[in-house]
Motif scaffolding. Structure first.
Motif, PDB file in Angstrom:
ATOM      1  N   GLY A 112       0.835  -1.134  -0.053  1.00 20.85           N
ATOM      2  CA  GLY A 112       0.033  -0.003   0.141  1.00 20.85           C
ATOM      3  C   GLY A 112       0.718   1.143  -0.169  1.00 20.85           C
ATOM      4  N   LYS A 113       0.221   2.345   0.596  1.00 22.77           N
ATOM      5  CA  LYS A 113       0.993   3.620   1.016  1.00 22.77           C
ATOM      6  C   LYS A 113       2.432   3.649   1.269  1.00 22.77           C
ATOM      7  CE  LYS A 113      -2.674   6.784   2.368  1.00 22.77           C
ATOM      8  NZ  LYS A 113      -2.992   7.602   3.866  1.00 22.77           N
ATOM      9  N   GLY A 114       2.886   2.629   1.972  1.00 19.83           N
ATOM     10  CA  GLY A 114       4.307   2.807   2.100  1.00 19.83           C
ATOM     11  C   GLY A 114       5.302   2.245   0.990  1.00 19.83           C
ATOM     12  N   GLY A 115       4.888   1.304   0.372  1.00 26.60           N
ATOM     13  CA  GLY A 115       5.615   0.895  -0.969  1.00 26.60           C
ATOM     14  C   GLY A 115       5.258   1.606  -2.042  1.00 26.60           C
ATOM     15  N   ALA A 116       4.081   1.939  -2.410  1.00 29.80           N
ATOM     16  CA  ALA A 116       3.610   2.550  -3.501  1.00 29.80           C
ATOM     17  C   ALA A 116       4.851   3.711  -4.033  1.00 29.80           C
ATOM     18  CB  ALA A 116       2.240   3.148  -3.507  1.00 29.80           C
ATOM     19  N   PRO A 117       5.104   4.717  -3.289  1.00 27.90           N
ATOM     20  CA  PRO A 117       6.135   5.716  -3.666  1.00 27.90           C
ATOM     21  C   PRO A 117       7.276   5.042  -4.453  1.00 27.90           C
ATOM     22  CG  PRO A 117       5.089   6.240  -1.673  1.00 27.90           C
ATOM     23  CD  PRO A 117       4.764   4.987  -1.814  1.00 27.90           C
ATOM     24  N   VAL A 118       7.853   3.955  -3.717  1.00 26.57           N
ATOM     25  CA  VAL A 118       9.077   3.557  -4.452  1.00 26.57           C
ATOM     26  C   VAL A 118       8.949   2.970  -5.829  1.00 26.57           C
ATOM     27  CG1 VAL A 118      10.904   1.817  -4.067  1.00 26.57           C
ATOM     28  CG2 VAL A 118       9.517   2.825  -2.134  1.00 26.57           C
ATOM     29  N   LYS A 119       7.712   2.370  -6.120  1.00 26.50           N
ATOM     30  CA  LYS A 119       7.490   1.886  -7.331  1.00 26.50           C
ATOM     31  C   LYS A 119       7.461   2.986  -8.458  1.00 26.50           C
ATOM     32  CE  LYS A 119       5.815  -2.197  -5.772  1.00 26.50           C
ATOM     33  NZ  LYS A 119       5.421  -1.882  -4.181  1.00 26.50           N
ATOM     34  N   LYS A 120       6.726   4.058  -7.957  1.00 26.15           N
ATOM     35  CA  LYS A 120       6.570   5.198  -9.006  1.00 26.15           C
ATOM     36  C   LYS A 120       7.853   6.011  -9.151  1.00 26.15           C
ATOM     37  CE  LYS A 120       1.809   6.456  -7.729  1.00 26.15           C
ATOM     38  NZ  LYS A 120       0.930   7.559  -7.151  1.00 26.15           N
ATOM     39  N   TRP A 121       8.679   6.220  -8.043  1.00 24.85           N
ATOM     40  CA  TRP A 121       9.731   6.926  -7.952  1.00 24.85           C
ATOM     41  C   TRP A 121      10.671   6.269  -9.070  1.00 24.85           C
ATOM     42  CZ3 TRP A 121      14.636   5.233  -6.394  1.00 24.85           C
ATOM     43  CH2 TRP A 121      15.583   6.458  -6.283  1.00 24.85           C
ATOM     44  N   ARG A 122      10.911   4.943  -8.933  1.00 22.67           N
ATOM     45  CA  ARG A 122      11.920   4.278  -9.886  1.00 22.67           C
ATOM     46  C   ARG A 122      11.960   4.647 -11.450  1.00 22.67           C
ATOM     47  NH1 ARG A 122      15.542   1.569  -7.117  1.00 22.67           N
ATOM     48  NH2 ARG A 122      14.731  -0.053  -5.306  1.00 22.67           N
ATOM     49  N   GLU A 123      10.587   4.830 -11.730  1.00 21.65           N
ATOM     50  CA  GLU A 123      10.475   5.290 -13.264  1.00 21.65           C
ATOM     51  C   GLU A 123      10.513   6.856 -13.405  1.00 21.65           C
ATOM     52  OE1 GLU A 123       9.630   2.927 -15.420  1.00 21.65           O
ATOM     53  OE2 GLU A 123      10.273   1.561 -13.770  1.00 21.65           O
ATOM     54  N   SER A 124      10.846   7.771 -12.464  1.00 18.75           N
ATOM     55  CA  SER A 124      10.978   8.982 -12.477  1.00 18.75           C
ATOM     56  C   SER A 124      12.050   9.746 -12.750  1.00 18.75           C
ATOM     57  CB  SER A 124      10.414   9.686 -11.029  1.00 18.75           C
ATOM     58  OG  SER A 124      11.482   9.688 -10.351  1.00 18.75           O
ATOM     59  N   ILE A 125      11.981  11.032 -13.252  1.00 15.60           N
ATOM     60  CA  ILE A 125      13.392  11.748 -13.675  1.00 15.60           C
ATOM     61  C   ILE A 125      14.105  12.220 -12.553  1.00 15.60           C
ATOM     62  CG2 ILE A 125      11.996  13.991 -13.572  1.00 15.60           C
ATOM     63  CD1 ILE A 125      13.865  14.697 -15.902  1.00 15.60           C
ATOM     64  N   HIS A 126      13.432  12.080 -11.556  1.00 24.45           N
ATOM     65  CA  HIS A 126      14.082  12.378  -9.899  1.00 24.45           C
ATOM     66  C   HIS A 126      15.218  11.009  -9.917  1.00 24.45           C
ATOM     67  CE1 HIS A 126      11.123  15.593  -8.767  1.00 24.45           C
ATOM     68  NE2 HIS A 126      12.291  16.060  -8.939  1.00 24.45           N
ATOM     69  N   ALA A 127      14.756  10.007  -9.887  1.00 28.24           N
ATOM     70  CA  ALA A 127      15.527   8.835  -9.607  1.00 28.24           C
ATOM     71  C   ALA A 127      16.610   8.766 -10.732  1.00 28.24           C
ATOM     72  CB  ALA A 127      14.623   7.300  -9.942  1.00 28.24           C
ATOM     73  N   GLU A 128      16.265   9.140 -12.026  1.00 22.35           N
ATOM     74  CA  GLU A 128      17.193   9.027 -13.140  1.00 22.35           C
ATOM     75  C   GLU A 128      18.376  10.017 -12.782  1.00 22.35           C
ATOM     76  OE1 GLU A 128      16.613  10.577 -17.569  1.00 22.35           O
ATOM     77  OE2 GLU A 128      15.289   9.243 -16.955  1.00 22.35           O
ATOM     78  N   ASN A 129      18.009  11.312 -12.112  1.00 27.55           N
ATOM     79  CA  ASN A 129      18.926  12.273 -11.590  1.00 27.55           C
ATOM     80  C   ASN A 129      19.610  11.899 -10.145  1.00 27.55           C
ATOM     81  OD1 ASN A 129      19.310  14.311 -13.958  1.00 27.55           O
ATOM     82  ND2 ASN A 129      17.434  13.674 -13.958  1.00 27.55           N
ATOM     83  N   GLY A 130      19.474  10.801  -9.568  1.00 28.31           N
ATOM     84  CA  GLY A 130      19.888  10.716  -8.064  1.00 28.31           C
ATOM     85  C   GLY A 130      19.170  11.488  -7.152  1.00 28.31           C
ATOM     86  N   ILE A 131      18.184  12.019  -7.189  1.00 33.72           N
ATOM     87  CA  ILE A 131      17.381  12.582  -6.293  1.00 33.72           C
ATOM     88  C   ILE A 131      16.349  11.508  -5.609  1.00 33.72           C
ATOM     89  CG2 ILE A 131      15.721  14.558  -5.624  1.00 33.72           C
ATOM     90  CD1 ILE A 131      18.179  15.435  -6.665  1.00 33.72           C
ATOM     91  N   SER A 132      16.861  11.124  -4.184  1.00 31.80           N
ATOM     92  CA  SER A 132      15.955  10.025  -3.701  1.00 31.80           C
ATOM     93  C   SER A 132      15.010  10.428  -2.635  1.00 31.80           C
ATOM     94  CB  SER A 132      17.204   9.127  -3.333  1.00 31.80           C
ATOM     95  OG  SER A 132      16.760   7.918  -2.876  1.00 31.80           O
TER      96      SER A 132
END
Ligand code: HEC
Ligand code: HEC
Ligand code: HEC
Ligand code: HEC
Ligand code: HEC
Length: 268
Positions: free
Chosen positions: A45-65
């Motif tokens: 749920g709420k705790g894990g969902a951000p991680v999955k979305k973030w992995r595909e994001s431009i922030h993840a791509e640029n090392g913003i965690s």
């Protein structure tokens, strides 16, 4: 002497190889693992969902965690979410522009001045309404679409802003393409690329004031600047064309001279 040079070259080669092997996997900052990711990823749920979305994001791509936005200690599992380690938690809606504005300074200033910013907390959109908090993608004009922009008011004004921006977007993409082509052919495009980069930033930032008249006015100024870059590229093209003709002329003249010499020899 020769031996030294050879050994030197071998060492240089080995060092280059080592650098290539070891530098490569680290050059992808998205792979950086933190205790935030380790503990949150398996949560339902709420705790894990951000991680999955973030992995595909431009922030993840640029090392913003996670910790770059939410604060906290990314190395100490026991104290990761302690306020004493700078953990900020989840921002209230009214605090989101400042939360994102720590890094996107100019944009959050433009936004706060705008009709959207003034309506924050009173039905206006915040940064995450349009960009999402975790699935943030590289921006394109597709963000301005009927589904999103007609949620709170008519789509007409959104369509008008989009149209003003589209022409500029088309110019930018076209010039970018020809710059890359010239670069591939060995033309020095550094100065023009810098110019294009600055104009592109000015253009992408333009949206947040949501002031249609200003977008139209600024877009036409940016377009004039873009046209200057295009004209200078046209000139490069013209010069190369002339040089090509001159080259052909020289070859033609040499062939003619060779023929004349040949004929003269024969007649002597
Ligand atoms: C050992 C496990 C663990 C670690 C490590 C961890 N978290 Fe959490 N986190 C949780 C759990 C469980 C919750 C949900 C329960 C709660 O709200 O107290 C949570 C909730 C959150 C929330 C929502 C808080 C709220 O007020 O709703 C955010 C944001 C968050 N974590 C970010 C982070 C960040 C950033 C890090 C790393 C610096 C981190 N977490 C490290 C387990 C962890
Ligand atoms: C670009 C900044 C940013 C990054 C990176 C980021 N978050 Fe968030 N996060 C936010 C914002 C803003 C909100 C509040 C969203 C809202 O109110 O709609 C939020 C909300 C949350 C929540 C609460 C969700 C809920 O539904 O209540 C959790 C949990 C969370 N983030 C965990 C994480 C974790 C874990 C990571 C790393 C994978 C992470 N965040 C990365 C900005 C970020
Ligand atoms: C109403 C929707 C909306 C809101 C609210 C919004 N944005 Fe944007 N954002 C856009 C659009 C549309 C673009 C530009 C798309 C384009 O130029 O192709 C954009 C572009 C951007 C860019 C890219 C700029 C660049 O230089 O490339 C960033 C970063 C950004 N927004 C961050 C933010 C932040 C931070 C906030 C909150 C302070 C925010 N946005 C609020 C819709 C929005
Ligand atoms: C710790 C710094 C940091 C924070 C906080 C942060 N960002 Fe970013 N953001 C970046 C970096 C770095 C990039 C990638 C480089 C770039 O495009 O500017 C980026 C890229 C973006 C882009 C894509 C820009 C493009 O070029 O297309 C958007 C949209 C964006 N961020 C929105 C947000 C939103 C919304 C928030 C708040 C929820 C936020 N950012 C918080 C650092 C941050
Ligand atoms: C969450 C609600 C919401 C969403 C989503 C939203 N807007 Fe708005 N918008 C407002 C409010 C509130 C105002 C200010 C009151 C008004 O003029 O209706 C406004 C005003 C505007 C204005 C007029 C600004 C002015 O100074 O007159 C434009 C243009 C605009 N929005 C464009 C957009 C675009 C483009 C999108 C989609 C990317 C969008 N809006 C999405 C709520 C929203």
């Amino acid at each position: 002497m020769r031996l030294h040079a050879l050994a030197g070259r071998k060492i240089l080669f080995a060092v280059t190889l080592l650098l290539a092997v070891f530098a490569y996997p680290h050059s992808s900052p998205a792979q950086m693992e933190t205790v935030c990711l380790q503990c949150h990823e398996p949560q339902p749920g709420k705790g894990g969902a951000p991680v999955k979305k973030w992995r595909e994001s431009i922030h993840a791509e640029n090392g913003i965690s996670c910790h770059d936005c939410h604060g906290g200690d990314p190395k100490d599992s026991a104290n990761a979410m302690s306020p004493a380690r700078g953990f900020l938690g989840v921002p209230k809606e009214s605090a989101i522009p400042a939360f994102c504005g720590r890094c996107h300074v100019g944009i959050s200033e433009d936004y706060l001045k705008s009709a959207h910013g003034r309506a924050l907390g009173k039905g206006g959109p915040s940064c995450v309404t349009c960009h999402d908090a975790h699935a943030t993608k590289k921006v394109t004009l597709d963000i301005i679409n009927e589904k999103l922009c007609s949620r709170c008011h008519s789509y007409d004004r959104a369509a008008e802003i989009k149209e003003a921006m589209r022409q500029t977007e088309t110019l930018i993409t076209g010039i970018d393409r020809s710059l890359q082509e010239y670069k591939g052919q060995g033309v020095d495009t550094d100065a023009r690329e810098k110019g294009l980069f600055a104009l592109r930033n000015r253009y992408h930032r333009l949206f947040h004031e949501v002031d249609t008249a200003k977008v139209k006015h600024e877009s036409s100024q940016i377009q004039a600047e873009l046209q200057k870059i295009q004209q200078s590229l046209d000139k490069v093209n013209e010069q190369r064309h002339r040089r090509k003709i001159a080259g052909l002329f020289v070859i033609g003249a040499s062939l003619l001279a060779a023929l004349l010499v040949h004929l003269l020899r024969k007649t002597v």
